[in-house]
Design an enzyme around this catalytic site. Structure first.
Site, PDB file in Angstrom:
ATOM      1  CE  LYS A  49      42.208 -26.194 -20.788  1.00  0.00           C
ATOM      2  NZ  LYS A  49      41.856 -25.685 -19.716  1.00  0.00           N
ATOM      3  CD  GLN A  93      42.065 -25.628 -16.013  1.00  0.00           C
ATOM      4  OE1 GLN A  93      42.806 -25.417 -17.071  1.00  0.00           O
ATOM      5  NE2 GLN A  93      40.818 -26.001 -15.743  1.00  0.00           N
ATOM      6  CG  ASP A 116      38.517 -20.164 -20.502  1.00  0.00           C
ATOM      7  OD1 ASP A 116      38.243 -21.455 -21.125  1.00  0.00           O
ATOM      8  OD2 ASP A 116      39.113 -20.370 -19.029  1.00  0.00           O
TER       9      ASP A 116
END
Ligand code: NDP
Length: 284
Positions: A49, A93, A116
């Site tokens: 990422k 994460q 997200d």
């Protein structure tokens, strides 16, 4: 002829479009990624990422915290990132260590920086059709499907899997695209017969090659979200989806491979979400 939906190529195109827009913005979007602990898969995701973020010209802010980090310490970092004007997107994460409540951490993220798309406010916005941030994997899945058919109106879509991060948001997006949507799960009766009624079949189960020929109607489009690591007969590890690709692909109008299908779309959509969040915060 089966159309192979090449996520690698389509994701590269999306990333190139984003990179082309950055110099015209007059500011540099910033994406903060927080990793707690040393889970090997998470470390790989976070580093990919970060690399992709820099490649499109964004600022990448990485916070790597030890596995012993307390929930209070993580919440304090999230609060700091919420208030940092240089940060447009925040991603924590998952999975988090067992002593940290992931729902509380997600709920602490500013919904307008929640790239997200997991915050309950963004789930609510998606369900009610308000502009928000949409989870990356579902968004990438539907983008791939629309490479097959732009107008999905009236098609029957069966989504197998009802998780908050994949199944439910995919179903919401397909409903927005005017599909007639059925969501299946582990308690669904006669899954194969139901799946055979699908014009569009989305597999988000997490079980290697769980859907075979008996689950697929001739000429359907199949989106395989599953990523499963298995050991082959040669003793080597390999990735397979939730669909038995070799037997299913020849029956379909379009299908995503694993790897190289939905997977690459996830990071590209994360970058797109960061750009959307950055522009919205500046009312652009
Ligand atoms: P979850 O484990 O959270 O959800 C799995 C879903 O599948 C559940 O709703 C479950 O039903 C359903 N299910 C399980 N077994 C069956 C069965 N035998 N028949 C029908 N339904 C069943 O998984 P996720 O949604 O998080 O992920 C799904 C897959 O997608 C995984 O392989 C994951 O690795 C992959 N993934 C890929 C990403 C990417 O970037 N491409 C990103 C995120 C996930 P029930 O609710 O009844 O238990």
């Amino acid at each position: 002829m089966t159309q192979i939906l090449d996520g690698k190529a389509i994701a590269a195109r999306l990333r190139a479009d984003i990179a082309a827009e950055v110099p015209r913005l007059g500011f540099t979007p910033g994406l903060a990624v927080v990793l707690v602990g040393e889970d090997p898969a998470s470390q790989v995701y976070v580093s990919s990422k970060g690399k992709a973020t820099i490649e499109v010209g964004f600022r990448s802010i990485e916070h790597k915290l030890p596995a012993t980090t307390s929930e209070a310490e993580l919440l304090a970092l999230v609060t700091k990132l919420n208030g940092n004007p240089d940060v447009d997107g925040i991603l924590v994460q998952l999975p988090l260590p067992a002593h940290i409540n992931a729902d509380r951490v997600i709920a602490a993220i500013d919904p307008d920086k929640d790239v997200d798309g997991f915050h309950p406010i963004n789930a609510g916005r998606l369900a009610t059709g308000l502009p928000g941030l949409v989870p990356c994997t579902p968004r990438g899945s539907v983008k791939l499907l629309q490479e097959w058919k732009r107008d999905l109106s009236g098609l029957h879509a069966v989504v197998v899997g009802r998780s908050n991060i994949v199944g439910k948001p995919v179903a919401q997006l397909l409903l927005q695209a005017n599909c007639t949507v059925t969501i299946a799960h582990s308690k669904t009766r006669d899954l194969a017969a139901l799946c055979r009624t699908a014009d569009v079949l989305v597999a988000a189960i997490g079980r290697p090659e769980a859907l075979g020929r008996e689950h697929v109607k001739e000429g359907a489009a199949v989106i395989d979200v599953g990523i499963n690591r298995i050991t082959g007969p040669d003793g080597k590890n390999r990735l397979v989806g939730d669909v038995a690709y070799a037997e299913v692909a020849p029956m379909t109008a379009a299908i995503t491979p694993v790897p190289g299908g939905v997977g690459p779309m996830t990071i590209a959509c994360l970058l797109e979400n960061t750009l959307i969040a950055a522009k919205r915060r500046r009312a652009l």
